[in-house]
Design a protein around this motif. Structure first.
Motif, PDB file in Angstrom:
ATOM      1  N   UNK A  54       0.829  -1.207   0.000  1.00 37.65           N
ATOM      2  CA  UNK A  54       0.000   0.000   0.000  1.00 37.65           C
ATOM      3  C   UNK A  54       0.863   1.257   0.000  1.00 37.65           C
ATOM      4  N   UNK A  55       1.884   1.251   0.833  1.00 39.03           N
ATOM      5  CA  UNK A  55       2.767   2.415   0.966  1.00 39.03           C
ATOM      6  C   UNK A  55       3.509   2.720  -0.329  1.00 39.03           C
ATOM      7  N   UNK A  56       4.003   1.682  -1.002  1.00 41.47           N
ATOM      8  CA  UNK A  56       4.792   1.879  -2.222  1.00 41.47           C
ATOM      9  C   UNK A  56       4.015   2.647  -3.288  1.00 41.47           C
ATOM     10  N   UNK A  57       2.712   2.434  -3.346  1.00 43.71           N
ATOM     11  CA  UNK A  57       1.896   3.116  -4.354  1.00 43.71           C
ATOM     12  C   UNK A  57       1.399   4.464  -3.859  1.00 43.71           C
ATOM     13  N   UNK A  58       0.884   4.494  -2.648  1.00 46.32           N
ATOM     14  CA  UNK A  58       0.243   5.714  -2.141  1.00 46.32           C
ATOM     15  C   UNK A  58       1.215   6.877  -2.036  1.00 46.32           C
ATOM     16  N   UNK A  59       2.483   6.608  -1.726  1.00 46.04           N
ATOM     17  CA  UNK A  59       3.436   7.705  -1.535  1.00 46.04           C
ATOM     18  C   UNK A  59       3.663   8.504  -2.818  1.00 46.04           C
ATOM     19  N   UNK A  60       3.281   7.943  -3.981  1.00 48.30           N
ATOM     20  CA  UNK A  60       3.438   8.649  -5.253  1.00 48.30           C
ATOM     21  C   UNK A  60       2.168   9.391  -5.675  1.00 48.30           C
ATOM     22  N   UNK A  61       1.071   9.205  -4.929  1.00 51.78           N
ATOM     23  CA  UNK A  61      -0.199   9.825  -5.294  1.00 51.78           C
ATOM     24  C   UNK A  61      -0.282  11.223  -4.686  1.00 51.78           C
ATOM     25  N   UNK A  62      -0.654  12.246  -5.472  1.00 49.75           N
ATOM     26  CA  UNK A  62      -0.779  13.601  -4.926  1.00 49.75           C
ATOM     27  C   UNK A  62      -1.807  13.673  -3.805  1.00 49.75           C
ATOM     28  N   UNK A  63      -1.530  14.526  -2.852  1.00 51.72           N
ATOM     29  CA  UNK A  63      -2.427  14.683  -1.706  1.00 51.72           C
ATOM     30  C   UNK A  63      -3.831  15.103  -2.131  1.00 51.72           C
ATOM     31  N   UNK A  64      -3.945  15.897  -3.192  1.00 46.77           N
ATOM     32  CA  UNK A  64      -5.254  16.365  -3.650  1.00 46.77           C
ATOM     33  C   UNK A  64      -6.146  15.208  -4.076  1.00 46.77           C
ATOM     34  N   UNK A  65      -5.570  14.175  -4.629  1.00 45.69           N
ATOM     35  CA  UNK A  65      -6.357  13.021  -5.043  1.00 45.69           C
ATOM     36  C   UNK A  65      -6.723  12.130  -3.857  1.00 45.69           C
ATOM     37  N   UNK A  66      -5.828  12.027  -2.894  1.00 48.99           N
ATOM     38  CA  UNK A  66      -6.098  11.202  -1.730  1.00 48.99           C
ATOM     39  C   UNK A  66      -7.178  11.809  -0.851  1.00 48.99           C
ATOM     40  N   UNK A  74     -11.079  14.184 -14.361  1.00 51.03           N
ATOM     41  CA  UNK A  74     -10.224  15.286 -14.785  1.00 51.03           C
ATOM     42  C   UNK A  74      -8.823  15.232 -14.189  1.00 51.03           C
ATOM     43  N   UNK A  75      -8.592  14.286 -13.276  1.00 53.52           N
ATOM     44  CA  UNK A  75      -7.282  14.187 -12.630  1.00 53.52           C
ATOM     45  C   UNK A  75      -6.220  13.767 -13.642  1.00 53.52           C
ATOM     46  N   UNK A  76      -5.054  14.340 -13.498  1.00 50.15           N
ATOM     47  CA  UNK A  76      -3.953  14.036 -14.404  1.00 50.15           C
ATOM     48  C   UNK A  76      -3.387  12.654 -14.108  1.00 50.15           C
ATOM     49  N   UNK A  77      -3.111  11.905 -15.191  1.00 50.12           N
ATOM     50  CA  UNK A  77      -2.553  10.566 -15.024  1.00 50.12           C
ATOM     51  C   UNK A  77      -1.189  10.629 -14.326  1.00 50.12           C
ATOM     52  N   UNK A  78      -0.944   9.644 -13.472  1.00 48.05           N
ATOM     53  CA  UNK A  78       0.295   9.575 -12.708  1.00 48.05           C
ATOM     54  C   UNK A  78       1.163   8.458 -13.269  1.00 48.05           C
ATOM     55  N   UNK A  79       2.387   8.790 -13.576  1.00 52.51           N
ATOM     56  CA  UNK A  79       3.324   7.802 -14.133  1.00 52.51           C
ATOM     57  C   UNK A  79       4.204   7.262 -13.012  1.00 52.51           C
ATOM     58  N   UNK A  80       3.737   6.229 -12.345  1.00 47.98           N
ATOM     59  CA  UNK A  80       4.538   5.598 -11.298  1.00 47.98           C
ATOM     60  C   UNK A  80       5.672   4.785 -11.922  1.00 47.98           C
ATOM     61  N   UNK A  81       6.811   4.675 -11.239  1.00 45.63           N
ATOM     62  CA  UNK A  81       7.903   3.826 -11.747  1.00 45.63           C
ATOM     63  C   UNK A  81       7.433   2.387 -11.918  1.00 45.63           C
ATOM     64  N   UNK A  82       7.808   1.782 -13.014  1.00 49.77           N
ATOM     65  CA  UNK A  82       7.389   0.407 -13.306  1.00 49.77           C
ATOM     66  C   UNK A  82       7.882  -0.559 -12.224  1.00 49.77           C
ATOM     67  N   UNK A  83       9.108  -0.330 -11.755  1.00 48.82           N
ATOM     68  CA  UNK A  83       9.675  -1.220 -10.744  1.00 48.82           C
ATOM     69  C   UNK A  83       8.889  -1.156  -9.436  1.00 48.82           C
ATOM     70  N   UNK A  84       8.380   0.037  -9.100  1.00 50.17           N
ATOM     71  CA  UNK A  84       7.604   0.197  -7.875  1.00 50.17           C
ATOM     72  C   UNK A  84       6.281  -0.546  -7.987  1.00 50.17           C
ATOM     73  N   UNK A  85       5.623  -0.428  -9.128  1.00 51.92           N
ATOM     74  CA  UNK A  85       4.357  -1.129  -9.334  1.00 51.92           C
ATOM     75  C   UNK A  85       4.567  -2.645  -9.292  1.00 51.92           C
ATOM     76  N   UNK A  86       5.616  -3.108  -9.934  1.00 54.27           N
ATOM     77  CA  UNK A  86       5.908  -4.547  -9.919  1.00 54.27           C
ATOM     78  C   UNK A  86       6.179  -5.023  -8.494  1.00 54.27           C
ATOM     79  N   UNK A  87       7.013  -4.273  -7.758  1.00 56.20           N
ATOM     80  CA  UNK A  87       7.365  -4.660  -6.391  1.00 56.20           C
ATOM     81  C   UNK A  87       6.134  -4.643  -5.487  1.00 56.20           C
ATOM     82  N   UNK A  88       5.271  -3.624  -5.675  1.00 55.35           N
ATOM     83  CA  UNK A  88       4.051  -3.544  -4.875  1.00 55.35           C
ATOM     84  C   UNK A  88       3.166  -4.753  -5.115  1.00 55.35           C
ATOM     85  N   UNK A  89       2.998  -5.143  -6.382  1.00 53.86           N
ATOM     86  CA  UNK A  89       2.197  -6.313  -6.697  1.00 53.86           C
ATOM     87  C   UNK A  89       2.811  -7.593  -6.168  1.00 53.86           C
TER      88      UNK A  89
END
Length: 255
Positions: A168-180, A190-205
């Motif tokens: 949960x932490x690996x993903x949430x820390x990259x999300x802007x506070x306004x969206x959370x 209307x929210x702008x797409x977020x480009x999380x690092x691929x390695x972070x998404x893989x590790x989180x999964x």
């Protein structure tokens, strides 16, 4: 005690940093005390389904003493596997006392649990903007008095929740506070797409799949988290494929 607490939580620089650090210090000390003063196992399942399996793999007891779940292969290998590696290192170093070995197992479990609390505290400012509210929120981490004891246990529930928080932490820390802070039931188109690092998404999964195999009931937390990640987090949809690959890789490793 009152004087001690007043000094402990007195903020000298007007920021939330002092309260945060002092709360973490109390939590760290309480976790260490729980490791020292807890038993080797609290519930029979900790011993029968966890410590005894490790003891058999370390050739410390006879295989005939294993619980029925082990031959039936309905237990995850990952958590006992971690303890097995630690136990092997201890035996190699000459530490053969089983009580000391159980202490180290509790210590490792407690450290992981403490790190999960640290993860939650680190992302808390993303959800709470007001400094005063943030300070109060930090103090609420002291309310669950049982957490140090729980984190010192060698239970699957402990590891499952801990690893879920890591994912949960690996993903949430990259999300802007306004969206959370968005409380709407419908996704924000209307929210702008977020480009999380691929390695972070893989590790989180990957970590998320281990959380599931540690304790299957955690699926009741995993499913809402995945729904939020897909429909509400504004993570670029193409990148979510790496989250799925991480989950499938973890499932493959655990099966």
């Amino acid at each position: 005690m009152t004087i001690f607490l007043n000094k402990l939580f007195k903020v000298s620089d007007g920021s939330e940093k002092d309260v945060r650090n002092r709360v973490l210090l109390i939590i760290a000390i309480s976790h260490l005390l729980a490791v020292f003063f807890s038993d080797g196992f609290h519930r029979p399942d900790e011993h029968l389904g966890m410590i005894r399996m490790v003891a058999v793999k370390l050739d410390l007891i006879n295989q005939g003493l294993l619980a029925w779940e082990i031959p039936a292969m309905i237990r995850s290998w990952a958590q006992p596997g971690l303890y097995y590696i630690i136990g092997k290192l201890l035996l190699f170093s000459g530490f053969k006392n089983p009580f000391f070995m159980a202490f180290i197992f509790r210590l490792i479990s407690s450290i992981l649990g403490f790190l999960s609390i640290l993860c939650l505290i680190n992302i808390l400012p993303l959800f709470i903007n007001k400094v005063k509210s943030l300070k109060i929120s930090y103090l609420f981490f002291l309310v669950p008095w049982y957490l140090p004891f729980f984190h010192a246990r060698t239970t699957t529930e402990n590891f499952s929740i801990t690893f879920f928080i890591f994912s949960f932490y690996l993903i949430v820390k990259y999300i802007p506070s306004s969206q959370l802070n968005n409380s709407k039931l419908s996704p924000n188109q209307s929210a702008k797409d977020i480009a999380l690092p691929k390695s972070i998404l893989f590790l989180s999964g990957f970590i998320l799949s281990f959380s599931f195999f540690f304790r299957l009931q955690i699926i009741l937390s995993i499913i809402p988290f995945l729904i939020w990640s897909i429909f509400y987090s504004s993570i670029r949809k193409q990148l979510l494929l790496y989250l799925l690959i991480g989950i499938l890789t973890g499932l493959g490793v655990n099966i």
